[in-house]
Design a protein around this motif. Structure first.
Motif, PDB file in Angstrom:
ATOM      1  N   ILE A 207      -6.338  -7.080  -6.268  1.00 50.06           N
ATOM      2  CA  ILE A 207      -5.628  -6.348  -5.209  1.00 50.06           C
ATOM      3  C   ILE A 207      -6.571  -6.027  -4.061  1.00 50.06           C
ATOM      4  N   TRP A 208      -7.791  -5.654  -4.369  1.00 49.22           N
ATOM      5  CA  TRP A 208      -8.699  -5.059  -3.381  1.00 49.22           C
ATOM      6  C   TRP A 208      -9.603  -6.067  -2.697  1.00 49.22           C
TER       7      TRP A 208
ATOM      8  N   GLY B 123       3.338   0.565  -6.643  1.00 44.92           N
ATOM      9  CA  GLY B 123       2.409   0.300  -5.548  1.00 44.92           C
ATOM     10  C   GLY B 123       2.560   1.364  -4.476  1.00 44.92           C
ATOM     11  N   THR B 124       1.906   1.126  -3.340  1.00 48.77           N
ATOM     12  CA  THR B 124       2.005   2.054  -2.209  1.00 48.77           C
ATOM     13  C   THR B 124       2.156   1.271  -0.917  1.00 48.77           C
ATOM     14  N   THR B 125       2.627   1.961   0.103  1.00 49.79           N
ATOM     15  CA  THR B 125       2.745   1.398   1.448  1.00 49.79           C
ATOM     16  C   THR B 125       2.732   2.554   2.436  1.00 49.79           C
ATOM     17  N   SER B 126       2.413   2.278   3.689  1.00 42.60           N
ATOM     18  CA  SER B 126       2.186   3.373   4.640  1.00 42.60           C
ATOM     19  C   SER B 126       2.584   3.020   6.064  1.00 42.60           C
ATOM     20  N   PHE B 127       2.942   4.065   6.818  1.00 39.25           N
ATOM     21  CA  PHE B 127       2.924   4.044   8.277  1.00 39.25           C
ATOM     22  C   PHE B 127       1.619   4.714   8.658  1.00 39.25           C
ATOM     23  N   TYR B 128       0.824   4.108   9.502  1.00 38.85           N
ATOM     24  CA  TYR B 128      -0.457   4.687   9.889  1.00 38.85           C
ATOM     25  C   TYR B 128      -0.891   4.121  11.231  1.00 38.85           C
ATOM     26  N   ARG B 129      -2.070   4.532  11.695  1.00 30.73           N
ATOM     27  CA  ARG B 129      -2.571   4.143  13.021  1.00 30.73           C
ATOM     28  C   ARG B 129      -1.479   4.327  14.079  1.00 30.73           C
ATOM     29  N   VAL B 130      -0.932   5.522  14.102  1.00 27.83           N
ATOM     30  CA  VAL B 130       0.149   5.865  15.017  1.00 27.83           C
ATOM     31  C   VAL B 130      -0.445   6.197  16.382  1.00 27.83           C
ATOM     32  N   VAL B 131       0.155   5.641  17.432  1.00 33.21           N
ATOM     33  CA  VAL B 131      -0.235   5.948  18.807  1.00 33.21           C
ATOM     34  C   VAL B 131       1.025   6.460  19.512  1.00 33.21           C
TER      35      VAL B 131
ATOM     36  N   THR C 178      -0.367  -1.799   2.047  1.00 34.03           N
ATOM     37  CA  THR C 178       0.578  -2.083   0.972  1.00 34.03           C
ATOM     38  C   THR C 178      -0.103  -2.838  -0.151  1.00 34.03           C
ATOM     39  N   TRP C 179       0.129  -2.378  -1.356  1.00 31.50           N
ATOM     40  CA  TRP C 179      -0.313  -3.119  -2.541  1.00 31.50           C
ATOM     41  C   TRP C 179       0.702  -2.890  -3.651  1.00 31.50           C
ATOM     42  N   LEU C 180       0.814  -3.889  -4.507  1.00 34.23           N
ATOM     43  CA  LEU C 180       1.745  -3.852  -5.635  1.00 34.23           C
ATOM     44  C   LEU C 180       1.061  -4.368  -6.879  1.00 34.23           C
ATOM     45  N   GLY C 181       1.469  -3.846  -8.035  1.00 33.53           N
ATOM     46  CA  GLY C 181       1.004  -4.387  -9.304  1.00 33.53           C
ATOM     47  C   GLY C 181       1.464  -5.831  -9.449  1.00 33.53           C
ATOM     48  N   ALA C 182       0.693  -6.621 -10.172  1.00 35.84           N
ATOM     49  CA  ALA C 182       0.948  -8.067 -10.290  1.00 35.84           C
ATOM     50  C   ALA C 182       2.388  -8.419 -10.665  1.00 35.84           C
TER      51      ALA C 182
END
Length: 146
Positions: free
Chosen positions: A46-47, A92-100, A111-115
């Motif tokens: 994943i990483w 897994g996880t996912t995000s909204f980020y680097r907001v301007v 975003t990442w998910l288990g296999a």
């Protein structure tokens, strides 16, 4: 008098929300997801190409969840646990980020998910829910995928 879309303001700070549909639920991540997420985050693959973090150990994941919760509370990011409604597992996880805010833009990623959940409907559904929320509720002009 109805408010026209162009008159509505970009949502800032971001407001915590649960997004749900297509057998997927996106919930603001918190420590209650640690056990289920750590089941998947130990996968080194994943990483390999991730730049936001390396969360292969439970301690690293726990530290990241704390930071994600803090950003969620401040409204500077929205970090979600991805819940597969079929298995009821955080996968897994996912995000909204680097907001301007001044450009009405944000990124959708981290975003990442288990296999077992990669290359399934899970990521497609999560991205659809997030893109819809970004354009319809946050009122972003641009969403970048990273």
């Amino acid at each position: 008098m109805s408010i026209q879309h162009s008159e509505r303001l970009f949502q800032w700070p971001l407001q915590k929300v649960v997004l749900q549909g297509y057998s997927v639920r996106l919930i603001p991540v918190d420590y209650s997801h640690l056990d289920q997420l750590s089941r998947w985050s130990g996968e080194e693959a994943i990483w390999r190409y991730m730049t936001f973090a390396y969360l292969a150990s439970r301690n690293e994941l726990q530290t990241w969840i704390g930071s994600a919760m803090n950003a969620n509370e401040r409204g500077t990011e929205l970090n979600f646990a991805i819940i597969d409604e079929v298995s009821q597992l955080a996968v897994g996880t996912t995000s909204f980020y680097r907001v301007v805010p001044e450009h009405k833009r944000l990124e959708l990623g981290k975003t990442w998910l288990g296999a077992p959940y990669r290359r399934t409907r899970i990521n497609t559904a999560a991205k659809y829910l997030m893109l819809n929320h970004a354009f319809e509720m946050i009122l972003a002009n641009r969403v970048e995928l990273s």
